[in-house]
Structure formats: C-alpha cells, structure tokens
Scaffold this motif. Structure first.
Motif, PDB file in Angstrom:
ATOM      1  N   GLN A  99     -53.673  11.352 -52.639  1.00  0.00           N
ATOM      2  CA  GLN A  99     -52.681  10.472 -53.247  1.00  0.00           C
ATOM      3  C   GLN A  99     -52.954   9.014 -52.905  1.00  0.00           C
ATOM      4  O   GLN A  99     -52.924   8.131 -53.769  1.00  0.00           O
ATOM      5  CB  GLN A  99     -51.278  10.857 -52.761  1.00  0.00           C
ATOM      6  N   LEU A 100     -53.212   8.748 -51.623  1.00  0.00           N
ATOM      7  CA  LEU A 100     -53.338   7.372 -51.155  1.00  0.00           C
ATOM      8  C   LEU A 100     -54.575   6.684 -51.717  1.00  0.00           C
ATOM      9  O   LEU A 100     -54.501   5.545 -52.204  1.00  0.00           O
ATOM     10  CB  LEU A 100     -53.369   7.354 -49.626  1.00  0.00           C
ATOM     11  N   THR A 101     -55.724   7.350 -51.660  1.00  0.00           N
ATOM     12  CA  THR A 101     -56.954   6.714 -52.133  1.00  0.00           C
ATOM     13  C   THR A 101     -56.895   6.441 -53.634  1.00  0.00           C
ATOM     14  O   THR A 101     -57.386   5.407 -54.101  1.00  0.00           O
ATOM     15  CB  THR A 101     -58.175   7.601 -51.826  1.00  0.00           C
ATOM     16  N   TYR A 102     -56.269   7.347 -54.389  1.00  0.00           N
ATOM     17  CA  TYR A 102     -56.138   7.144 -55.835  1.00  0.00           C
ATOM     18  C   TYR A 102     -55.278   5.927 -56.142  1.00  0.00           C
ATOM     19  O   TYR A 102     -55.637   5.086 -56.983  1.00  0.00           O
ATOM     20  CB  TYR A 102     -55.552   8.403 -56.466  1.00  0.00           C
ATOM     21  N   PHE A 103     -54.162   5.783 -55.466  1.00  0.00           N
ATOM     22  CA  PHE A 103     -53.287   4.636 -55.701  1.00  0.00           C
ATOM     23  C   PHE A 103     -53.945   3.336 -55.252  1.00  0.00           C
ATOM     24  O   PHE A 103     -53.797   2.292 -55.901  1.00  0.00           O
ATOM     25  CB  PHE A 103     -51.959   4.840 -54.970  1.00  0.00           C
ATOM     26  N   LEU A 104     -54.666   3.377 -54.134  1.00  0.00           N
ATOM     27  CA  LEU A 104     -55.361   2.176 -53.672  1.00  0.00           C
ATOM     28  C   LEU A 104     -56.481   1.786 -54.643  1.00  0.00           C
ATOM     29  O   LEU A 104     -56.744   0.600 -54.844  1.00  0.00           O
ATOM     30  CB  LEU A 104     -55.928   2.405 -52.270  1.00  0.00           C
ATOM     31  N   ALA A 105     -57.126   2.795 -55.247  1.00  0.00           N
ATOM     32  CA  ALA A 105     -58.171   2.507 -56.238  1.00  0.00           C
ATOM     33  C   ALA A 105     -57.578   1.853 -57.480  1.00  0.00           C
ATOM     34  O   ALA A 105     -58.168   0.925 -58.048  1.00  0.00           O
ATOM     35  CB  ALA A 105     -58.907   3.792 -56.614  1.00  0.00           C
ATOM     36  N   GLN A 118     -62.395   9.438 -59.555  1.00  0.00           N
ATOM     37  CA  GLN A 118     -61.811  10.594 -58.888  1.00  0.00           C
ATOM     38  C   GLN A 118     -62.503  11.887 -59.321  1.00  0.00           C
ATOM     39  O   GLN A 118     -62.547  12.858 -58.572  1.00  0.00           O
ATOM     40  CB  GLN A 118     -60.316  10.660 -59.216  1.00  0.00           C
ATOM     41  N   PHE A 119     -63.076  11.862 -60.531  1.00  0.00           N
ATOM     42  CA  PHE A 119     -63.758  13.045 -61.047  1.00  0.00           C
ATOM     43  C   PHE A 119     -65.133  13.255 -60.430  1.00  0.00           C
ATOM     44  O   PHE A 119     -65.877  14.149 -60.843  1.00  0.00           O
ATOM     45  CB  PHE A 119     -63.860  12.950 -62.573  1.00  0.00           C
ATOM     46  N   LEU A 120     -65.488  12.456 -59.427  1.00  0.00           N
ATOM     47  CA  LEU A 120     -66.688  12.728 -58.647  1.00  0.00           C
ATOM     48  C   LEU A 120     -66.454  13.868 -57.662  1.00  0.00           C
ATOM     49  O   LEU A 120     -67.383  14.300 -56.991  1.00  0.00           O
ATOM     50  CB  LEU A 120     -67.116  11.467 -57.878  1.00  0.00           C
ATOM     51  N   GLY A 121     -65.213  14.350 -57.572  1.00  0.00           N
ATOM     52  CA  GLY A 121     -64.878  15.408 -56.626  1.00  0.00           C
ATOM     53  C   GLY A 121     -65.815  16.607 -56.647  1.00  0.00           C
ATOM     54  O   GLY A 121     -66.260  17.060 -55.586  1.00  0.00           O
ATOM     55  N   PRO A 122     -66.145  17.178 -57.827  1.00  0.00           N
ATOM     56  CA  PRO A 122     -67.050  18.333 -57.845  1.00  0.00           C
ATOM     57  C   PRO A 122     -68.420  18.067 -57.212  1.00  0.00           C
ATOM     58  O   PRO A 122     -69.032  18.989 -56.657  1.00  0.00           O
ATOM     59  CB  PRO A 122     -67.201  18.631 -59.346  1.00  0.00           C
ATOM     60  N   ALA A 169     -63.610  -3.123 -53.281  1.00  0.00           N
ATOM     61  CA  ALA A 169     -62.526  -2.246 -52.807  1.00  0.00           C
ATOM     62  C   ALA A 169     -62.192  -1.183 -53.841  1.00  0.00           C
ATOM     63  O   ALA A 169     -61.902  -0.033 -53.494  1.00  0.00           O
ATOM     64  CB  ALA A 169     -61.282  -3.080 -52.485  1.00  0.00           C
ATOM     65  N   ALA A 170     -62.240  -1.543 -55.129  1.00  0.00           N
ATOM     66  CA  ALA A 170     -61.952  -0.582 -56.190  1.00  0.00           C
ATOM     67  C   ALA A 170     -63.010   0.520 -56.217  1.00  0.00           C
ATOM     68  O   ALA A 170     -62.693   1.703 -56.419  1.00  0.00           O
ATOM     69  CB  ALA A 170     -61.882  -1.287 -57.540  1.00  0.00           C
ATOM     70  N   VAL A 171     -64.273   0.135 -56.031  1.00  0.00           N
ATOM     71  CA  VAL A 171     -65.355   1.121 -55.998  1.00  0.00           C
ATOM     72  C   VAL A 171     -65.206   2.032 -54.785  1.00  0.00           C
ATOM     73  O   VAL A 171     -65.311   3.265 -54.888  1.00  0.00           O
ATOM     74  CB  VAL A 171     -66.726   0.414 -55.970  1.00  0.00           C
ATOM     75  N   PHE A 172     -64.948   1.429 -53.627  1.00  0.00           N
ATOM     76  CA  PHE A 172     -64.826   2.214 -52.390  1.00  0.00           C
ATOM     77  C   PHE A 172     -63.686   3.224 -52.491  1.00  0.00           C
ATOM     78  O   PHE A 172     -63.882   4.418 -52.234  1.00  0.00           O
ATOM     79  CB  PHE A 172     -64.590   1.281 -51.200  1.00  0.00           C
ATOM     80  N   TRP A 173     -62.497   2.753 -52.872  1.00  0.00           N
ATOM     81  CA  TRP A 173     -61.349   3.654 -52.928  1.00  0.00           C
ATOM     82  C   TRP A 173     -61.491   4.683 -54.051  1.00  0.00           C
ATOM     83  O   TRP A 173     -61.004   5.815 -53.927  1.00  0.00           O
ATOM     84  CB  TRP A 173     -60.050   2.875 -53.085  1.00  0.00           C
ATOM     85  N   GLY A 174     -62.185   4.317 -55.134  1.00  0.00           N
ATOM     86  CA  GLY A 174     -62.431   5.284 -56.203  1.00  0.00           C
ATOM     87  C   GLY A 174     -63.322   6.423 -55.742  1.00  0.00           C
ATOM     88  O   GLY A 174     -63.058   7.600 -56.031  1.00  0.00           O
ATOM     89  N   ILE A 175     -64.382   6.081 -55.013  1.00  0.00           N
ATOM     90  CA  ILE A 175     -65.275   7.116 -54.485  1.00  0.00           C
ATOM     91  C   ILE A 175     -64.550   7.961 -53.435  1.00  0.00           C
ATOM     92  O   ILE A 175     -64.697   9.190 -53.381  1.00  0.00           O
ATOM     93  CB  ILE A 175     -66.545   6.482 -53.905  1.00  0.00           C
ATOM     94  N   MET A 176     -63.743   7.296 -52.593  1.00  0.00           N
ATOM     95  CA  MET A 176     -62.957   8.041 -51.608  1.00  0.00           C
ATOM     96  C   MET A 176     -61.949   8.973 -52.282  1.00  0.00           C
ATOM     97  O   MET A 176     -61.626  10.035 -51.756  1.00  0.00           O
ATOM     98  CB  MET A 176     -62.234   7.070 -50.678  1.00  0.00           C
ATOM     99  N   ALA A 177     -61.457   8.567 -53.461  1.00  0.00           N
ATOM    100  CA  ALA A 177     -60.569   9.451 -54.222  1.00  0.00           C
ATOM    101  C   ALA A 177     -61.308  10.718 -54.638  1.00  0.00           C
ATOM    102  O   ALA A 177     -60.736  11.814 -54.659  1.00  0.00           O
ATOM    103  CB  ALA A 177     -60.012   8.725 -55.443  1.00  0.00           C
ATOM    104  N   GLY A 178     -62.606  10.577 -54.971  1.00  0.00           N
ATOM    105  CA  GLY A 178     -63.418  11.746 -55.293  1.00  0.00           C
ATOM    106  C   GLY A 178     -63.613  12.655 -54.092  1.00  0.00           C
ATOM    107  O   GLY A 178     -63.513  13.887 -54.193  1.00  0.00           O
TER     108      GLY A 178
END
Length: 324
Positions: A99-105, A118-122, A169-178
């Motif tokens: 939840q947190l990383t997605y909102f920060l992204a 976030q779809f980098l998760g797989p 920061a957007a790139v970092f938090w987006g990857i962390m969301a994955g």
C-alpha cells in the motif's frame, strides 16, 4: 433443455461471472489510483495519512462483513499461534509495503506509471523462486525479464538516453511497489487456503493501519471538501474492499491464470483515465513500455501452474520454519 446443454450454460454463466468479477475489480483498482492522485495534487492529502485511513476503514469493513457472514472464522486465525505469527508477518511485510510504496509512487510521479511499475511484481516472484529453489530461470522467464527491463526503461526515460523523464523517487517507489506486490502475493497463500479471505485481508489491513495512527489522529488532514470525502470513500470502499473481494471471488469461477491476465485492466484503466481526465502526457515510448511490462505479466501467467506449485511449497517451508 437437455442436461448437457444446461450444464454447458451453467458453466458459461459461471465463467462469465468470474471474468466480470476480475475485470470490475481491476478497473476499481485502476480508478482508485486516479482518485488518489487527485487527492494528493488538488486536496493536499499526505500519502501516509491516506494509507492509514484506507487500511483502517477498509480493514474494519472487511472484518465486519466477515464477522456477519462467517462468525466462526472471524477470530480463528488468532487461536492458532503459527497462523497468528504468519498474519502479523503478512500485515507488516506484505500489506503495508504494497500500500505504502504504491501511494508514494503516485505522489512522486503519477497514477499511470505507478500502476504499471507495480506490475513488475511477477518478475520479482520468478527471481525469488529461482533463488529459493537454486534453479536457473527458464527461457520464457528470461524473455519475460527482458521485456520488463525494456518496458521499464522506455516508461521512465520516454526512450531518451540522456536521463529520466520521471523523478528518481517515482522510479524508486514504483519498482519497490513491484517488489512489495511480489511479497503480498507470496506471503498469505497458506492463510487464504485455511480462512475466509475477508478475514485475512481485513485483519492484515487493520494491523497495518496501526503504524499510521499518529498521522490521522494527531495530524488530521485539513479542510477537506465534500468531493474530497467522496474520493476517499471511493478509494476505501471500491478501490480497496470491493476490488479485493471481486478479484478473490473471481477465483471461484475462473482459473488463477485467467484472473492474472484480466488484471491487466488495472494499468489500462489507470493509464486511460490519467491521459483523458488528468491530461498526463503519455507518448509512444510510455505506451510501448507499459505494454511490454503488462506482456511480461501475461507471459508469467501462462506457466502459472508450475510457479504456483513452487510458491505453495516455499510457503509451506516458510510456515514450518516460523512454527518451529
């Protein structure tokens, strides 16, 4: 109507129901990202405050629903020491980070790119499986990783070699969301197999809201308008509670493979609304990058049974270690 035709019609209706659940749930998730971005940019809402509010009220609603529908399962998780520990681990290492990383992204960039990254998760799931089983990724996994890397590069640079088009920061938090999405997928499988999904999700959300308590008790968000409260209500009720329930409910009627593929409606919804409603610039490179990242998810869904089997085995091993 002959029995075979009745059976076929029932099967078709169930499949259509499952597809509808998965698509609507994914659309709710994608739309909630757009409402979240408007709250950040127009209402001055802080990410930590909104994460806390979302987790607390969505978790409370899910637990109330579970308590009414399945009263015997409501507290069952806490009667088993091992499952209680696994629930706490899931809440703070799975639910909160996702939840947190997605909102920060979203706050650092925009809803479209945050949802796609976030779809980098797989990719992180297959890397974890390869590491945990000491096996090299398969050929299709290498193809999937390559597509994801190219897609991420195009998305964050717009195809230019000179620098990022998104804030670091957007790139970092987006990857962390994955990464967080991978953890969110791997951790609760044992719990979901034993307990009501509403109770599992609700308890994890309610527990996850506790660290954010100072944000929404000691520092309440100032001067919210009626439309702002409407946006918050959408994020909580439709973008969280109903979205989770619909996607989980779709698994009763269609395969996890189909649900995984239909989840592509989430970034599609977020991107379409971001471009049409928020007028966010999305050029050919970003569209191509997003398509490649989503394609990576679809490729991973195809050999799902093997990955799912390995993930279940790893979850059981983790559970046994926690129990001991």
């Amino acid at each position: 109507m002959p029995r075979t035709e009745a059976h076929l019609a029932r099967h078709t209706n169930q499949k259509l129901k499952g597809v509808s659940f998965a698509v609507i749930g994914a659309i709710f998730w994608g739309a909630s990202g757009i409402f979240t971005q408007t709250l950040f940019t127009d209402a001055g809402v802080k990410p930590l405050w909104l994460v806390g509010i979302r987790l607390f009220f969505a978790g409370l609603l899910l637990l109330l629903w579970s308590g009414v529908q399945e009263p015997r399962m409501f507290l069952a998780i806490w009667k088993n020491r091992h499952d209680a520990i696994l629930m706490i681990v899931f809440a703070f290492l799975g639910m909160v980070p996702s939840q947190l990383t997605y909102f920060l992204a979203i706050n650092a960039g925009n809803a479209a790119t945050a949802t796609i990254l976030q779809f980098l998760g797989p990719v992180f799931i297959l890397l974890y499986v390869a590491f945990a089983t000491h096996q090299m990724p398969r050929r299709i996994d290498f193809v999937s990783i390559t597509l994801a890397l190219i897609g991420t590069y195009l998305l964050v640079t717009r195809g230019h070699l000179t620098g990022l088009s998104l804030a670091p920061a957007a790139v970092f938090w987006g990857i962390m969301a994955g990464v967080s999405q991978a953890l969110y997928t791997l951790l609760p499988r044992t719990l979901l197999a034993k307990y009501d999904a509403r109770a599992v999700t609700g308890w994890s959300m309610l527990l996850g809201s506790l660290p954010f308590l100072p944000q929404y008790v000691l520092h309440p968000n100032p001067l919210l308008t009626l439309p702002d409260f409407g946006a918050i209500a959408f994020v909580i009720v439709f973008g969280t509670m109903f979205a989770y329930l619909l996607v989980l409910g779709s698994l009763n009627y269609i395969s996890p493979v189909a649900t995984g593929m239909l989840s592509a409606f989430e970034p599609l919804t977020a991107t379409t609304l971001a471009v049409t409603r928020l007028h966010i610039a999305f050029g050919p490179a970003e569209w191509l990058g997003g398509i490649l990242i989503i394609l990576n998810t679809l490729l991973q869904a195809l050999p799902f049974n093997k990955i799912h089997h390995v993930q279940q085995r790893l979850t059981r091993q983790f559970s046994q270690k926690t129990k001991s």
